[in-house]
Design an enzyme around this catalytic site. Structure first.
Site, PDB file in Angstrom:
ATOM      1  N   GLY A 231       0.880  -1.220  -0.093  1.00 32.81           N
ATOM      2  CA  GLY A 231       0.072   0.192   0.064  1.00 32.81           C
ATOM      3  C   GLY A 231       0.952   1.135   0.071  1.00 32.81           C
TER       4      GLY A 231
ATOM      5  N   GLN B  23       3.044  10.043   1.453  1.00 40.49           N
ATOM      6  CA  GLN B  23       4.199   9.488   1.540  1.00 40.49           C
ATOM      7  C   GLN B  23       4.956   9.685   0.280  1.00 40.49           C
ATOM      8  OE1 GLN B  23       2.336   5.141   2.319  1.00 40.49           O
ATOM      9  NE2 GLN B  23       4.263   5.266   3.309  1.00 40.49           N
TER      10      GLN B  23
ATOM     11  N   CYS C 270       6.068  -0.134   7.213  1.00 40.32           N
ATOM     12  CA  CYS C 270       5.549   1.138   6.636  1.00 40.32           C
ATOM     13  C   CYS C 270       6.661   1.567   5.674  1.00 40.32           C
ATOM     14  CB  CYS C 270       5.080   2.018   7.389  1.00 40.32           C
ATOM     15  SG  CYS C 270       4.600   3.630   6.468  1.00 40.32           S
ATOM     16  N   LEU C 271       6.550   1.815   4.322  1.00 38.79           N
ATOM     17  CA  LEU C 271       7.607   2.138   3.376  1.00 38.79           C
ATOM     18  C   LEU C 271       8.273   3.694   4.074  1.00 38.79           C
ATOM     19  CD1 LEU C 271       6.099   1.442  -0.086  1.00 38.79           C
ATOM     20  CD2 LEU C 271       7.676   0.133   1.208  1.00 38.79           C
TER      21      LEU C 271
ATOM     22  N   HIS D  11      -4.432   0.877   7.676  1.00 40.72           N
ATOM     23  CA  HIS D  11      -2.961   1.585   7.830  1.00 40.72           C
ATOM     24  C   HIS D  11      -2.843   2.663   6.808  1.00 40.72           C
ATOM     25  CE1 HIS D  11       1.581   1.155   7.988  1.00 40.72           C
ATOM     26  NE2 HIS D  11       1.416   1.846   6.834  1.00 40.72           N
ATOM     27  N   GLU D  12      -3.397   2.512   5.619  1.00 39.02           N
ATOM     28  CA  GLU D  12      -3.241   3.661   4.701  1.00 39.02           C
ATOM     29  C   GLU D  12      -4.366   4.635   4.883  1.00 39.02           C
ATOM     30  OE1 GLU D  12      -0.754   3.467   2.749  1.00 39.02           O
ATOM     31  OE2 GLU D  12      -0.240   1.277   3.067  1.00 39.02           O
TER      32      GLU D  12
ATOM     33  N   HIS E  24      -2.787   7.205   7.311  1.00 41.27           N
ATOM     34  CA  HIS E  24      -1.722   8.158   6.561  1.00 41.27           C
ATOM     35  C   HIS E  24      -2.469   9.181   6.199  1.00 41.27           C
ATOM     36  CE1 HIS E  24       2.087   5.946   6.449  1.00 41.27           C
ATOM     37  NE2 HIS E  24       1.558   4.860   5.961  1.00 41.27           N
TER      38      HIS E  24
END
Ligand code: NI
Length: 193
Positions: A45, A50, A106-107, A148-149, A152
């Site tokens: 994701g 991000q 997480c990226l 999670h997304e 953000h």
């Protein structure tokens, strides 16, 4: 185009993202670039903040987990999950009382993987990339990724769901991420001083 991913400590990751009001060619290009960026980083994701865009949009691709999912749940992998999915102005309209624990990463916070507890099941409404309203009820892996997304877009990171104790233990590593000491196999943006 592969875009640099914003790292932990970047203010854009802590902002409340803005609603998207119109479908533009620029938005479609951005979505394509986000797919490419997510794929290059082996992510499941990616949310617009991000990559530095404070707008309510994220993309999801869980195909990576197809085999694992079938093994763990004994259920076939849903057809709807076999493509990259786009969520514009998503809104979680219901969540289950039942919660489950799952390891997240997480990226923007590379190299940290920790268990996070969240509702097991959610209902969501959103616009797809054609701006068509959609409604979805999801559980398991997809519910996890979407929550999670979605976080953000409200400036929330998975770290915020952990205990203060756990976060303290990760402090050194988080500082390394901020300072750019930690190397990633995908491009990350530097923090502006
Ligand atoms: Ni993330």
């Amino acid at each position: 185009m592969i875009l640099p991913i914003r790292r932990y400590g970047d203010p854009v990751l802590r902002k409340e993202a803005q609603e998207i009001t119109s479908n533009t060619p620029e938005l479609q290009t951005l979505i394509d670039n986000m797919f490419e960026t997510m794929k290059n980083a082996d992510g499941v994701g990616l949310a617009a903040p991000q990559i530095g865009e404070s707008i309510r949009l994220f993309v999801v691709d869980v195909r990576h987990y197809e085999e694992d999912y079938q093994e763990k749940t004994g259920e076939p992998f849903p057809d709807a999950w076999k493509e990259c999915m786009v969520f514009i102005n998503p809104e979680i309209i219901a969540e289950s009382d039942e919660e489950s624990e799952f390891e997240e990463g997480c990226l923007s916070v590379p190299d940290i993987h920790e268990m996070v507890t969240r509702p097991s099941k959610i209902s969501l409404q959103y616009l797809d990339r054609h701006f068509t309203p959609q409604k979805m009820e999801v559980d398991k892996l997809m519910a996890r990724v979407i929550q999670h997304e979605h976080d953000h877009l409200d400036g929330i990171l998975f770290l915020d769901h952990m205990s203060a104790f756990k976060r303290r233990m990760l402090q050194r590593k988080l500082r390394d991420i901020q300072r750019g000491v930690l190397e990633t196999k995908y491009p990350m943006a530097k923090l502006s001083a």
